[in-house]
Scaffold this active site. Structure first.
Site, PDB file in Angstrom:
ATOM      1  N   ASP A 108      34.744  96.736  80.638  1.00  0.00           N
ATOM      2  CA  ASP A 108      34.937  97.528  79.418  1.00  0.00           C
ATOM      3  C   ASP A 108      34.991  99.017  79.788  1.00  0.00           C
ATOM      4  O   ASP A 108      34.018  99.558  80.305  1.00  0.00           O
ATOM      5  CB  ASP A 108      33.762  97.236  78.472  1.00  0.00           C
ATOM      6  CG  ASP A 108      33.748  98.148  77.260  1.00  0.00           C
ATOM      7  OD1 ASP A 108      34.812  98.716  76.932  1.00  0.00           O
ATOM      8  OD2 ASP A 108      32.674  98.281  76.647  1.00  0.00           O
ATOM      9  N   ASP A 145      32.979  99.849  73.999  1.00  0.00           N
ATOM     10  CA  ASP A 145      32.893  99.079  72.749  1.00  0.00           C
ATOM     11  C   ASP A 145      32.402  97.649  72.993  1.00  0.00           C
ATOM     12  O   ASP A 145      32.364  96.837  72.064  1.00  0.00           O
ATOM     13  CB  ASP A 145      34.242  99.076  72.011  1.00  0.00           C
ATOM     14  CG  ASP A 145      35.335  98.358  72.790  1.00  0.00           C
ATOM     15  OD1 ASP A 145      35.071  97.929  73.945  1.00  0.00           O
ATOM     16  OD2 ASP A 145      36.450  98.221  72.261  1.00  0.00           O
ATOM     17  N   ASP A 199      38.811  95.514  78.710  1.00  0.00           N
ATOM     18  CA  ASP A 199      40.117  96.009  78.258  1.00  0.00           C
ATOM     19  C   ASP A 199      41.051  96.274  79.439  1.00  0.00           C
ATOM     20  O   ASP A 199      40.657  96.146  80.606  1.00  0.00           O
ATOM     21  CB  ASP A 199      39.926  97.274  77.409  1.00  0.00           C
ATOM     22  CG  ASP A 199      38.929  98.227  78.051  1.00  0.00           C
ATOM     23  OD1 ASP A 199      39.120  98.562  79.243  1.00  0.00           O
ATOM     24  OD2 ASP A 199      37.942  98.615  77.385  1.00  0.00           O
ATOM     25  N   ASP A 209      49.835  84.922  80.221  1.00  0.00           N
ATOM     26  CA  ASP A 209      49.720  83.663  79.505  1.00  0.00           C
ATOM     27  C   ASP A 209      50.829  83.575  78.477  1.00  0.00           C
ATOM     28  O   ASP A 209      51.053  84.515  77.725  1.00  0.00           O
ATOM     29  CB  ASP A 209      48.365  83.638  78.779  1.00  0.00           C
ATOM     30  CG  ASP A 209      47.572  82.401  79.090  1.00  0.00           C
ATOM     31  OD1 ASP A 209      48.011  81.312  78.688  1.00  0.00           O
ATOM     32  OD2 ASP A 209      46.512  82.528  79.732  1.00  0.00           O
ATOM     33  N   ASP A 265      50.555  77.898  78.520  1.00  0.00           N
ATOM     34  CA  ASP A 265      49.428  77.248  77.835  1.00  0.00           C
ATOM     35  C   ASP A 265      49.826  75.878  77.273  1.00  0.00           C
ATOM     36  O   ASP A 265      50.874  75.759  76.618  1.00  0.00           O
ATOM     37  CB  ASP A 265      48.992  78.171  76.687  1.00  0.00           C
ATOM     38  CG  ASP A 265      47.674  77.778  76.066  1.00  0.00           C
ATOM     39  OD1 ASP A 265      46.664  77.791  76.775  1.00  0.00           O
ATOM     40  OD2 ASP A 265      47.661  77.466  74.855  1.00  0.00           O
ATOM     41  N   GLU A 284      49.947  74.692  82.218  1.00  0.00           N
ATOM     42  CA  GLU A 284      48.711  73.976  81.943  1.00  0.00           C
ATOM     43  C   GLU A 284      49.099  72.663  81.293  1.00  0.00           C
ATOM     44  O   GLU A 284      49.748  72.648  80.247  1.00  0.00           O
ATOM     45  CB  GLU A 284      47.798  74.767  81.000  1.00  0.00           C
ATOM     46  CG  GLU A 284      46.462  74.085  80.828  1.00  0.00           C
ATOM     47  CD  GLU A 284      45.742  74.442  79.531  1.00  0.00           C
ATOM     48  OE1 GLU A 284      44.530  74.256  79.464  1.00  0.00           O
ATOM     49  OE2 GLU A 284      46.407  74.874  78.567  1.00  0.00           O
ATOM     50  N   HIS A 298      38.631  79.880  82.382  1.00  0.00           N
ATOM     51  CA  HIS A 298      37.896  80.262  81.168  1.00  0.00           C
ATOM     52  C   HIS A 298      37.548  79.073  80.282  1.00  0.00           C
ATOM     53  O   HIS A 298      36.883  79.250  79.268  1.00  0.00           O
ATOM     54  CB  HIS A 298      38.730  81.285  80.381  1.00  0.00           C
ATOM     55  CG  HIS A 298      39.998  80.675  79.875  1.00  0.00           C
ATOM     56  ND1 HIS A 298      41.020  80.261  80.726  1.00  0.00           N
ATOM     57  CD2 HIS A 298      40.407  80.353  78.632  1.00  0.00           C
ATOM     58  CE1 HIS A 298      41.981  79.725  80.005  1.00  0.00           C
ATOM     59  NE2 HIS A 298      41.644  79.779  78.734  1.00  0.00           N
ATOM     60  N   ASP A 299      38.038  77.878  80.621  1.00  0.00           N
ATOM     61  CA  ASP A 299      37.714  76.685  79.835  1.00  0.00           C
ATOM     62  C   ASP A 299      36.710  75.775  80.546  1.00  0.00           C
ATOM     63  O   ASP A 299      36.279  74.777  79.983  1.00  0.00           O
ATOM     64  CB  ASP A 299      38.974  75.839  79.579  1.00  0.00           C
ATOM     65  CG  ASP A 299      39.996  76.548  78.713  1.00  0.00           C
ATOM     66  OD1 ASP A 299      39.606  77.355  77.855  1.00  0.00           O
ATOM     67  OD2 ASP A 299      41.207  76.285  78.905  1.00  0.00           O
TER      68      ASP A 299
HETATM   69  C1  GLC Z   1      44.430  76.187  76.558  1.00  0.00           C
HETATM   70  C2  GLC Z   1      43.599  77.402  76.816  1.00  0.00           C
HETATM   71  C3  GLC Z   1      42.402  77.343  75.928  1.00  0.00           C
HETATM   72  C4  GLC Z   1      42.870  77.357  74.504  1.00  0.00           C
HETATM   73  C5  GLC Z   1      43.873  76.245  74.238  1.00  0.00           C
HETATM   74  C6  GLC Z   1      44.606  76.466  72.962  1.00  0.00           C
HETATM   75  O1  GLC Z   1      43.781  75.015  76.880  1.00  0.00           O
HETATM   76  O2  GLC Z   1      43.253  77.470  78.173  1.00  0.00           O
HETATM   77  O3  GLC Z   1      41.509  78.396  76.174  1.00  0.00           O
HETATM   78  O4  GLC Z   1      41.768  77.207  73.641  1.00  0.00           O
HETATM   79  O5  GLC Z   1      44.843  76.171  75.227  1.00  0.00           O
HETATM   80  O6  GLC Z   1      45.486  77.546  73.091  1.00  0.00           O
HETATM   81 CA    CA Z   2      36.647  98.155  75.654  1.00  0.00          CA
END
Ligand code: GLC
Ligand code: CA
Length: 544
Positions: free
Chosen positions: A23, A27, A31, A100, A205, A258, A319-320
């Protein structure tokens, strides 16, 4: 190595989840300027490209994976100028940017969907609308029994028009209708817009579920959940092939798709059929196993995919997913060793490795004290269900954290300063309490750190093409221990990785001619016959 090898087969890619990276303005939310300020760090790590999770305008119902405008930046992250600056500053350092591409669905706040709520609008057909069904008792039900990936029905009723729209994720993420050629054209526009700005490719995605070509069939018959009707269908293949031929290939853009529930054979079709360059598959990380069985599952599945798919992506985190040290390592007794052994796997298997931010310092799952600290909609829905099933709060939180995706989304630990140096304000998610000893600043100064090990491994890949381009063959996979060789020309690299909490006999005798390139454990701890818990080594042999 021949010039024909595309850059992404030589690259190490690093995923930035921008909210939690750094950051710059206090905030509490990471970013774009935060990312820009750490490009030198990323360069020193040795990465060749960044995958940036979504920074588009978004109401954040799914933290950026619900896009309200594909050509605008979420003001929390900065401006389009910041994005251009990031692309340029990265380029100066020889780092590419992959973004993405989230086009299975939009946000319900997207202009298209806002307009589509009017049944007479030309945008109506951008989404998938159907009438409800009236049951024998006279009660209305959704058009079919498909369920959302995030639990509950995949349909939401729009009262004004008396129709339901399909949403495979939250109800704030309506699915686009790929039967409408206008949608395809819009997607092409988005792709061109970003390629014009200088990005090198896309992480696509949930790309293998974009076309619901069997919906009509699916309306007639009940489904297990619906996936069997819309996963990797012929119509989706056809769309990806067109995108490849019409944009990705001519514009030289890299794609990693993905692919939800993708099987090995389907992955071969997507990549060998010139639709996507690579896919993210999940067999190795998706399981419901006890900690003891997980490691073997991971190794078995990695090997199965490595043997058959000519080019894999290799990842243990994103991140999942939960943090890999927490899942496959030992975050209590052997955090450093297990993080290094996992790094050895990640960076010496054959394919394109992806490092998720914080993985390079061995970050572990962050526990939350209370559901109010959770952000992921999946955590919240799971918690509510667990509470409804009368689980006490603590237990419900535990269940929800195991299913939800908050544990690996907490801020990157940069230093021992307040909030781990992530923000001068209050971070949007709590920082893991271990930041005082697990952080970038300390590890940069420590040659024995996880970070130093990542740097050394990445440098090794650059120095020895056998580690990127070499063939792979597996000599043994036994419970928690794996041995494989990479070969290219006269060079052979032998990799031994133990993910066992116990000491194990060295499974393969290395001769004095085999040069040890890198090991997780210090010389004094190394033996020719015994591997320490989570010990990993890579050797190099030059043949005749
Ligand atoms: C993918 C992303 C995930 C998101 C999902 C819906 O699996 O990695 O974070 O919630 O798609 O877009
Ligand atoms: Ca920030």
């Amino acid at each position: 190595m021949p010039q024909t090898v595309p850059w992404w087969k030589r690259a190490v890619i690093y995923q930035v989840y921008p909210r939690s990276f750094l950051d710059s303005n206090g905030d509490g939310v990471g970013d774009l300027q935060g990312v820009i300020s750490k490009l030198d760090y990323l360069k020193s790590l040795g990465v060749d490209a960044l995958w940036l999770s979504p920074v588009y305008l978004s109401p954040n119902k799914d933290f950026g994976y619900d896009v309200a405008d594909y050509q605008a930046i979420n003001p929390e992250f900065g401006t389009l100028d910041d994005m251009k600056q990031l692309i340029n500053e990265a380029k100066i350092r020889g780092i590419r940017l992959i973004i993405d591409l989230v086009v299975n669905h939009t946000s319900d706040q997207h202009e298209w969907f806002q307009k589509a709520r009017d049944p007479t609008s030309p945008y109506r057909d951008y989404y998938i609308w159907r009438k409800g069904k009236v049951s024998l008792t006279g009660r209305e039900k959704p058009p079919n029994n498909w369920t959302s990936f995030f639990t509950g029905p995949a349909w939401e009723k729009d009262a004004a028009s008396d129709e339901y729209y399909l949403h495979l994720f939250t109800k704030h993420q309506p699915d686009l209708n790929y039967d409408n050629p206008a949608v395809f054209e819009e997607v092409k526009k988005i792709i061109n817009f970003w390629l014009d700005l200088g990005v090198s490719g896309f992480r696509c995605d949930v790309i293998n579920i974009i076309h619901k070509d069997s919906l009509e069939d699916g309306l007639k018959r009940p489904a297990a959940g619906g996936q069997e009707y819309y996963t990797s269908t012929p119509a989706t293949h056809a769309i990806l092939k067109r995108l490849h031929d019409e944009i990705f290939a001519p514009r030289n853009a890299f794609t990693v798709g993905e692919a939800a529930f993708v099987t090995l054979d389907q992955a071969i079709d997507f990549t060998e059929g010139d639709e996507l360059d690579t896919v993210f598959s999940f067999d190795h990380v998706e399981h419901d196993l006890t900690p003891r069985l997980r490691v073997n599952h991971l190794l078995q599945e990695l090997v199965r995919w490595q043997r058959k798919l000519p080019w894999n992506t290799i990842f243990l985190e994103n991140h999942d997913q939960p943090r890999s040290v927490s899942t496959y390592g030992d975050e209590n007794k052997h955090p450093t060793e297990s993080a290094k052994a996992l790094a050895m796997l990640l960076l010496t298997l054959r394919g394109t490795p992806f490092i998720y931010q914080g993985q390079e310092i061995g970050m572990v799952n962050t526990p939350l004290d209370d559901i109010s600290q959770a952000k992921d909609p999946v955590t919240h829905t799971t918690y509510r269900r667990a509470r409804r099933a009368l689980f006490p709060k603590r237990k419900a939180l535990k269940i929800a954290m195991a299913v939800g995706r908050d544990a690996a989304r907490t801020p990157v630990q940069w230093s021992s300063a307040i909030h781990a140096g992530f923000s001068s304000g209050t971070p949007w998610m709590p920082v893991h309490p271990n930041y005082a000893h697990t952080n970038v600043e300390l590890q940069e100064r420590d040659p024995g750190s996880v970070l130093s090990f990542y740097k050394a491994l990445i440098a090794l890949r650059k120095k020895h093409p056998v580690l990127t381009n070499g063939n792979i063959s597996f000599s043994s996979v036994h419970k928690h221990l794996i041995v494989y060789t990479r070969t290219l020309g006269i060079e052979t690299a032998t990799v031994i990785v133990s993910l066992s909490i116990r000491r194990r006999p060295v499974p393969k005798n290395m001769t004095p001619d085999d040069k040890l390139l890198l090991a997780t454990h210090h010389e004094e701890l190394r033996s020719d016959t015994i591997l320490q818990p989570y010990e990993a080594r890579v050797y190099l042999t030059k043949g005749q």
